[in-house]
Enzyme design. Structure first.
Site, PDB file in Angstrom:
ATOM      1  N   GLY A   1      49.825  33.972  41.121  1.00  0.00           N
ATOM      2  CA  GLY A   1      50.969  33.112  40.637  1.00  0.00           C
ATOM      3  C   GLY A   1      50.735  32.132  39.316  1.00  0.00           C
ATOM      4  O   GLY A   1      51.437  31.133  39.340  1.00  0.00           O
TER       5      GLY A   1
ATOM      6  N   ASN B   1      63.080  39.741  37.175  1.00  0.00           N
ATOM      7  CA  ASN B   1      61.748  40.073  37.117  1.00  0.00           C
ATOM      8  C   ASN B   1      61.096  39.921  35.957  1.00  0.00           C
ATOM      9  O   ASN B   1      61.491  39.870  34.816  1.00  0.00           O
ATOM     10  CB  ASN B   1      61.708  41.561  37.593  1.00  0.00           C
TER      11      ASN B   1
ATOM     12  N   HIS C   1      58.092  41.582  33.345  1.00  0.00           N
ATOM     13  CA  HIS C   1      57.287  42.792  33.436  1.00  0.00           C
ATOM     14  C   HIS C   1      56.483  42.686  32.211  1.00  0.00           C
ATOM     15  O   HIS C   1      56.937  42.334  31.282  1.00  0.00           O
ATOM     16  CB  HIS C   1      58.237  44.109  33.430  1.00  0.00           C
TER      17      HIS C   1
ATOM     18  N   ALA D   1      52.476  34.590  26.648  1.00  0.00           N
ATOM     19  CA  ALA D   1      53.644  35.024  26.368  1.00  0.00           C
ATOM     20  C   ALA D   1      54.758  35.165  27.382  1.00  0.00           C
ATOM     21  O   ALA D   1      55.688  34.266  27.555  1.00  0.00           O
ATOM     22  CB  ALA D   1      53.788  36.432  25.554  1.00  0.00           C
TER      23      ALA D   1
HETATM   24  C1  GRF Z   1      52.133  39.483  35.570  1.00  0.00           C
HETATM   25  O1  GRF Z   1      51.544  40.122  34.632  1.00  0.00           O
HETATM   26  C2  GRF Z   1      53.727  39.895  35.466  1.00  0.00           C
HETATM   27  O2  GRF Z   1      54.128  40.195  34.417  1.00  0.00           O
HETATM   28  C3  GRF Z   1      53.444  41.117  36.598  1.00  0.00           C
HETATM   29  O3  GRF Z   1      52.391  40.760  37.532  1.00  0.00           O
HETATM   30  C4  GRF Z   1      51.549  39.717  36.806  1.00  0.00           C
HETATM   31  C5  GRF Z   1      51.520  38.657  37.919  1.00  0.00           C
HETATM   32  O4  GRF Z   1      50.539  37.405  37.503  1.00  0.00           O
HETATM   33  N1  GRF Z   1      54.692  41.352  37.139  1.00  0.00           N
HETATM   34  P1  GRF Z   1      50.705  36.179  38.139  1.00  0.00           P
HETATM   35  O5  GRF Z   1      50.729  36.257  39.500  1.00  0.00           O
HETATM   36  O6  GRF Z   1      51.997  35.524  37.725  1.00  0.00           O
HETATM   37  O7  GRF Z   1      49.649  35.252  37.290  1.00  0.00           O
END
Ligand code: GRF
Length: 215
Positions: free
Chosen positions: A14, A109, A111, A175
């Protein structure tokens, strides 16, 4: 003016959720997180939500026999909290077409690549393998096909000599933590509209570019 009511779906640590929570805590930020939902009971992001005083819900996917009933349970939680916009922040389940269509242009979302390059998993390994010199992240509206949909914000970072998937991933993650709150702000301010399959963003510049090796 009323703040946009946001629900965040997570599965793990998170850190992007944290970035959104921090942004929403800024004075005058136009959105508020009203519920955080996890499919994993142990997700650390749930703790982050509690720390911020945001209600949480756990909907364990293993309790459901099919994806449709799991998604319906998620939708129930979102409606209960009167959510207007859903943010997927490291949510590791594929949502049904029905759910995605129900939340069309209200579901975003993040990504970890510059889409449309490197859809799917292991984006940093694949970016290194491909030898790209610029990598980054994308915030986009969700469509039924995985990692597709109108692009709202992108942030770019350099690929540096000697990078590992881990070092590159850490740079991209920083980023992400800027791009996601920016996208949320733009949406909440009504500066994003979808025209065909493109998001038109009323902002200068439309996106962020972080091509600073120190970033
Ligand atoms: C992030 O790299 C996001 O882009 C991908 O999953 C990861 C989640 O990381 N979809 P976090 O749980 O927000 O630290």
């Amino acid at each position: 003016m009323a703040r946009l009511r946001v629900g965040v779906l997570i599965s793990g640590r998170g850190s992007n959720l944290q970035a959104l929570l921090d942004a929403c805590a800024l004075p005058g930020f136009p959105a508020e997180i009203v519920v955080v939902i996890s499919n994993e009971p142990e997700a650390f992001g749930l703790e982050r939500a509690r720390q911020a005083g945001v209600p949480t819900a756990v909907v364990p996917h293993r309790d459901f026999s099919d994806r449709a009933s799991f998604d319906a349970a998620i939708a129930t939680e979102l409606h209960r909290a009167k959510v207007e916009l859903v943010c997927l922040a490291g949510f590791m389940r594929l949502l049904t077409d029905r759910f995605v269509e129900d939340w069309r242009d209200r579901l975003v979302n993040i990504h970890p690549s510059l889409l449309p390059a490197f859809k799917g998993l292991h984006t940093h390994e694949r970016a290194l393998q491909a030898g790209v010199k610029i990598h980054g992240c994308t915030v986009h509206f969700v469509r039924p096909a995985m990692d597709e949909g109108p692009i709202i914000v992108q942030a770019a970072v350099p690929v540096l000599p000697g990078d590992s998937a881990q070092s590159l991933g850490a740079r991209v993650l920083e980023a992400e933590h800027r791009a996601f709150p920016l996208a949320l702000r733009l949406i909440a301010e009504g500066r994003v509209r979808v025209d065909g399959e493109r998001a038109v963003v009323d902002a200068e510049p439309a996106g962020v570019t972080l091509l600073n090796p120190e970033a």
